[in-house]
Motif scaffolding. Structure first.
Motif, PDB file in Angstrom:
ATOM      1  N   ASP A  97      -9.763   0.956   7.976  1.00 35.94           N
ATOM      2  CA  ASP A  97      -9.622   2.344   7.521  1.00 35.94           C
ATOM      3  C   ASP A  97     -10.445   3.279   8.404  1.00 35.94           C
ATOM      4  O   ASP A  97      -9.983   4.352   8.792  1.00 35.94           O
ATOM      5  N   HIS A 142      -5.249   0.173  -2.327  1.00 39.19           N
ATOM      6  CA  HIS A 142      -5.707  -1.170  -1.986  1.00 39.19           C
ATOM      7  C   HIS A 142      -5.232  -2.140  -3.062  1.00 39.19           C
ATOM      8  O   HIS A 142      -5.895  -2.296  -4.079  1.00 39.19           O
ATOM      9  N   GLU A 157       0.855  -1.192   0.000  1.00 44.91           N
ATOM     10  CA  GLU A 157       0.000   0.000   0.000  1.00 44.91           C
ATOM     11  C   GLU A 157       0.887   1.237   0.000  1.00 44.91           C
ATOM     12  O   GLU A 157       1.909   1.282   0.680  1.00 44.91           O
ATOM     13  N   HIS A 198      -4.332   6.450   0.147  1.00 46.07           N
ATOM     14  CA  HIS A 198      -3.609   5.179   0.213  1.00 46.07           C
ATOM     15  C   HIS A 198      -4.169   4.274  -0.868  1.00 46.07           C
ATOM     16  O   HIS A 198      -5.119   4.641  -1.562  1.00 46.07           O
ATOM     17  N   SER A 240     -12.186   0.134   4.298  1.00 50.79           N
ATOM     18  CA  SER A 240     -12.322  -1.068   5.115  1.00 50.79           C
ATOM     19  C   SER A 240     -12.683  -0.666   6.547  1.00 50.79           C
ATOM     20  O   SER A 240     -12.623   0.509   6.908  1.00 50.79           O
TER      21      SER A 240
HETATM   22 ZN   LIG Z   1      -7.566   0.924   3.201  1.00 49.32          ZN
END
Ligand SMILES: [Zn+2]
Length: 152
Positions: free
Chosen positions: A96, A85, A23, A83, A93
């Motif tokens: 997150d 994925h 990531e 960021h 997520s």
């Molecule tokens: Zn994430």
């Protein structure tokens, strides 16, 4: 809405591809503007999660502080984070959300499939620490932006 120029948008997506299968992460500087966030500078950061860089990210605190100081020197603020994925959809997520603490900031996620950046989506963190959520927001990519003029 998040307003970003094409070069900054491309940089975020390039960072996502370059970091694959890990990531990437970074900070967006700019100014909030009537519920819009205007990106003026993209600051790529280091992913400190060496234990699980493929599905976690963490920006080193010293880089957040440096970005804050840089923003202040430009009379701006941190308006978002990005960021990637790797091989997962561009959806936030549970992790997150748990790790997000900057309210009214944009969280931009780019999905990278087999090394190629696909969807890029942005979410605004709303609510409070006790009851927070991500709200999808539109990204407007500007091909050209009028240079800012400073009145003296
Ligand atoms: Zn994430």
């Amino acid at each position: 809405m998040l307003r970003i120029t094409k070069p900054d948008y491309d940089l975020i997506r390039w960072e996502a591809e370059r970091s694959y299968p890990h990531e990437c992460c970074g900070i967006l500087l700019g100014s909030p503007h009537n519920h819009e966030r205007l990106v003026t500078l993209t600051v790529p950061c280091k992913n400190a999660r060496t234990d699980a860089p493929g599905n976690r990210y963490s920006i080193p605190p010293e880089q957040v502080i440096a970005a804050l100081k840089l923003a202040r020197s430009r009379s701006e603020s941190i308006i978002g984070f990005y960021h990637s994925h790797p091989d997962h959809p561009a959806k936030c997520s549970r992790t997150d959300l748990e790790e997000a603490h900057w309210f009214d900031c944009s969280y931009v996620i780019t999905s990278v499939e087999h090394g190629h950046a696909t969807a890029t989506q942005s979410y605004v963190l709303t609510g409070s620490e006790e009851e927070k959520r991500f709200q999808a927001e539109e990204i407007e990519v500007e091909a050209y932006r009028q240079p800012l003029r400073i009145a003296l």
